[in-house]
Write an enzyme that holds these catalytic residues in place. Structure first.
Site, mmCIF file in Angstrom:
data_model
loop_
_atom_site.group_PDB
_atom_site.id
_atom_site.type_symbol
_atom_site.label_atom_id
_atom_site.label_comp_id
_atom_site.label_asym_id
_atom_site.label_seq_id
_atom_site.Cartn_x
_atom_site.Cartn_y
_atom_site.Cartn_z
ATOM 1 N NE ARG A 164 19.035 5.843 25.063
ATOM 2 C CZ ARG A 164 18.371 5.046 24.747
ATOM 3 N NH1 ARG A 164 17.286 4.927 24.138
ATOM 4 N NH2 ARG A 164 18.065 4.274 25.843
ATOM 5 C CB SER A 238 23.557 1.988 27.269
ATOM 6 O OG SER A 238 22.136 1.000 27.750
ATOM 7 C CD GLU A 334 22.369 6.187 25.873
ATOM 8 O OE1 GLU A 334 22.046 6.533 27.154
ATOM 9 O OE2 GLU A 334 22.058 5.246 25.404
#
Ligand code: EPU
Length: 338
Positions: A164, A238, A334
């Site tokens: 990520r 998420s 995130e």
């Protein structure tokens, strides 16, 4: 060159948060940058490039320039017996690219089916799901520097992809436009089916043979069971990353919590299931007014209607605090918090 003023971003972020952009512009091609950047620079207000707003939380009005990338186009650049290079414009919907791959029998991205977002934001956070990360198929990311309009094709290595993460979240944050992405795809079937539940779902749909369409559909089915449709309930997928910790910390935690869920042994490091940590702190299915934590996948925070970005941010901080208190682990968001 016309900017719209005080534009509502509610329909332009998948959290469905009401926030206004002081100035708003839809960018169809990189050529338009030369006209808008001097105006933005002169104003000294911040610039935010927006894709489909699927990984952002607005906590206040944006007192600057929101430039939404709406460029379109997907084309095959070159092909040989085993590989095919496909260029897609940054503003293309991610799923349009997946459809293109299915129609042209190109393998590699099928496990990323159903992810909301645009092509241009995929390399920024190196989107990943069901055992595949987009970096596995990225050949080049074509960018334009906003400082001098120079154009470069960054190689996969130059993008510094990690879980990520990429150079677009650090050195190049806010300074570059991702104009298009060139994907290196396989013309030979090579499926990744070993992530929990994928093989079973593929076999359920098609017991005798596996093809691209089946794998894509299996992934979409699994997602649909777990992840709320942002068109129905606001979310950004998420909210937190899965934390990565070293062997020493891992040993310390697993001694106290032997049921700890973790995925990959990344050399010396362990990736913990943040969903499990959050569940253990009692947040799964939490709801208060219009904010909530998903009951199937507690990594997903939700806006049931008219929550504000601050409400969601406060909820995320409470979750972070309880995970820190119980496990001594810092959960990192995130999503891009603005
Ligand atoms: N788990 C629990 N309790 C739950 C749910 C899950 O303990 O309520 C544990 C289970 O052990 C499960 C594990 O967490 O095996 C992993 O859950 P899941 O397969 O749903 O994956 P995840 O790590 O929570 C990541 C990505 C998702 C992606 C899935 C599938 C991150 C931050 N998220 O979630 O990506 O869809 O894997 O590959 O890495 C996104 O980034 O927005 C996103 C949805």
């Amino acid at each position: 060159m016309q900017f719209s003023e005080n534009v509502s971003l509610k329909s332009l972020n998948t959290f469905g948060i009401e926030a206004k952009a002081r100035f708003y512009y839809e960018l169809h091609s990189k050529q338009e940058l030369k006209e808008i950047i001097p105006i933005i620079d002169k104003s000294e207000k911040p610039l935010l490039f927006l894709g489909s707003g699927s990984n952002i939380l607005f906590t206040k009005d944006f007192d600057g320039y929101v430039v939404r990338i709406v460029s379109k186009g997907i084309r095959i650049i070159s092909t040989n017996e085993t590989e095919c290079f496909v260029e897609a414009a940054a503003g293309e919907e991610w799923d349009s690219l997946i459809q293109f791959c299915i129609q042209n029998n190109l393998y590699g991205l099928e496990n990323l089916s159903g992810i909301p977002g645009t092509v241009g934001s995929a390399p920024v956070q190196n989107i990943g799901a069901y055992g595949v990360e987009v970096k596995d198929c990225i050949h080049l990311v074509n960018i334009v520097m906003t400082s001098d309009f120079s154009e470069t094709g960054l190689t996969n290595k130059e993008c510094r992809f990690a879980y990520r993460d990429s150079i677009f979240k650090s050195r190049f944050q806010y300074r570059v436009l991702v104009d298009s992405v060139v994907f290196r795809l396989s013309r030979v079937p090579r499926f990744v089916l070993n992530y929990g539940g994928v093989t079973e779902e593929v076999e359920r749909i098609s017991p005798d043979s596996v093809d691209l369409k089946t794998v894509s559909q299996a992934i979409i089915n699994i997602r649909n069971r777990k992840i709320p449709d942002p068109k129905v309930i606001g979310s950004a997928g998420s909210f937190f990353k899965n934390p990565i910790i070293d062997q020493t910390r891992f040993n310390r935690i697993i001694n106290v919590f032997p049921d700890l869920k973790y995925f990959y042994d990344l050399g010396q490091n362990y990736k913990l299931a943040a969903a499990w940590l959050i569940e253990q702190c009692g947040w799964k299915g939490f709801r208060y007014g219009d904010i909530g934590v998903n009951e199937n996948q507690p990594l997903i925070l939700m806006n049931f209607g008219n929550a504000s970005g601050k409400d969601i941010l406060n909820l995320s901080r409470k979750i972070q605090q309880s995970v820190l208190d119980k496990f001594g682990i810092v959960l990192e968001p995130e999503v891009n918090i603005q």
